[in-house]
Design an enzyme around this catalytic site. Structure first.
Site, PDB file in Angstrom:
ATOM      1  N   GLN A  30      33.809   3.186  29.522  1.00 36.59           N
ATOM      2  CA  GLN A  30      34.936   4.045  30.043  1.00 36.59           C
ATOM      3  C   GLN A  30      35.719   3.478  30.863  1.00 36.59           C
ATOM      4  O   GLN A  30      36.900   3.225  30.772  1.00 36.59           O
ATOM      5  CB  GLN A  30      34.509   4.444  31.906  1.00 36.59           C
ATOM      6  N   CYS A  57      37.467  10.036  34.261  1.00 34.15           N
ATOM      7  CA  CYS A  57      37.013   9.632  32.919  1.00 34.15           C
ATOM      8  C   CYS A  57      36.140  10.938  32.736  1.00 34.15           C
ATOM      9  O   CYS A  57      36.231  10.932  31.506  1.00 34.15           O
ATOM     10  CB  CYS A  57      36.287   9.328  33.251  1.00 34.15           C
ATOM     11  N   ARG A 110      39.401   6.138  24.813  1.00 38.05           N
ATOM     12  CA  ARG A 110      38.110   5.610  24.760  1.00 38.05           C
ATOM     13  C   ARG A 110      37.439   5.357  23.256  1.00 38.05           C
ATOM     14  O   ARG A 110      37.169   4.372  22.719  1.00 38.05           O
ATOM     15  CB  ARG A 110      37.639   7.260  24.647  1.00 38.05           C
TER      16      ARG A 110
END
Ligand code: CP
Ligand code: NVA
Length: 307
Positions: free
Chosen positions: A132, A264, A292
């Site tokens: 992340q 996130c 990602r």
């Protein structure tokens, strides 16, 4: 052998090289070029917890790099219950070229790496979420052009994501401010590590108790769920303490006019972030989610030394 367990294991040069590689692979992919860096390679993905982004982005990353991924659900392997972590590591290493695992206790990912004979990537532990972090710094670079000297403010729970952001910021020379309710900050050992990394890069890292003061002049405001996976029994108590740290328009008004807002995901809209902010003009939430994919391609290529 290269594992990818926490950003604090990287040198500033390695972190920058990973970001550069992610930019290269992303632009090649966007230009329609083939990117068969991992032709014939197989990734084993061990999950102890649910996932949307990590599961799908690693799977698709392997496909787009010419390899394959195997999804192993929490019921499948039952890490440490059906079989010891060490034996799981020894066995899976005989089948696959690289392992990604999402675990509860960070000690499990460390044990996997210790006994595996292939690289191990941390897909989130209670301690850190380095994939992340890589995607987040890639996103900040894309939106801000550079990170050095810019101010990232994290509001809410001092958790795995807050830790990875601290380490990444300290490696790259970005300033980092944390604002959490009392008792929900980062462990002193994490600050010690952050300070060591920041001393090399010259970044300023700080705790500011008042969230309205913390966000002043922020270039990036970041938040995450108030209750991480595994802490569900504390959710009610946390919902009482955390509302002052919610990312809302009042906080944005005190930041720089071109502030970007990050999360996130998954988001708990109305808790740590309002709909107006999550869907507003400063939000880069879905760029982060996309990144990602690109950041993890770089991590996979790097641990397998195929750059
Ligand atoms: N941000 C993130 O890791 O999402 P998932 O839990 O859906 O993988
Ligand atoms: N801090 C969150 C992140 C989810 C991607 C958790 O650990 O549940």
């Amino acid at each position: 052998m290269r594992h990818f367990l926490t950003l604090a294991d990287l040198t500033p040069e390695q972190m920058q090289a990973l970001l550069d590689l992610a930019v290269r692979i992303k632009s090649a992919w966007k230009a329609g070029e083939e990117t068969p860096y991992l032709k014939g390679k197989v990734l084993g993905m061990i999950f102890q917890k649910p996932s949307l982004r990590t599961r799908v982005s690693f799977d698709v990353a392997m496909l787009q790099l010419g390899g394959n991924a195997l999804y192993l659900s929490p019921d499948e392997i039952q890490l440490g219950k059906r079989e010891s972590v060490a034996d799981v590591a020894r066995v899976i290493s005989r089948y696959v070229n690289v392992v990604m695992a999402r675990v509860f206790g960070h000690a499990d990912i460390v044990a996997l790496a210790r006994y595996a004979t292939v690289p191990v990537i941390n897909g989130l532990s209670d301690y850190s979420h380095p994939c992340q972090g890589m995607a987040d710094f890639l996103t900040i670079l894309e939106h801000k052009g550079s990170v050095r000297g810019k101010k990232l403010v994290y509001l809410g729970d001092g958790n795995n994501v807050a830790t990875s952001l601290l380490y990444g910021a300290a490696l790259l020379g970005m300033d980092y401010t944390l604002s959490t309710p009392k008792g929900y900050g980062l462990h002193p050992a994490i600050w010690d590590m952050g300070r060591r990394l920041a001393a090399q890069s010259g970044s300023t890292i700080a705790v500011v108790d008042d969230p309205l003061v913390a966000v002043e002049d922020a270039d990036v405001i970041y938040t995450d769920t108030w209750t991480s996976m595994g802490q569900e029994a504390e959710a009610e108590q946390r919902r009482k303490l955390f509302p002052p740290y919610r990312v809302d328009e009042q906080k944005l008004a005190r930041a720089k006019s071109d502030v970007i807002v990050m999360h996130c995901l998954p988001a708990h809209r109305g808790e740590e972030i309002t709909d107006a902010v999550a869907d507003g003009p400063h939000s880069v939430l879905f760029d982060q989610a996309e990144n990602r994919l690109h950041a993890q391609k770089a991590i996979l290529v790097w641990v397998l030394d195929k750059a």
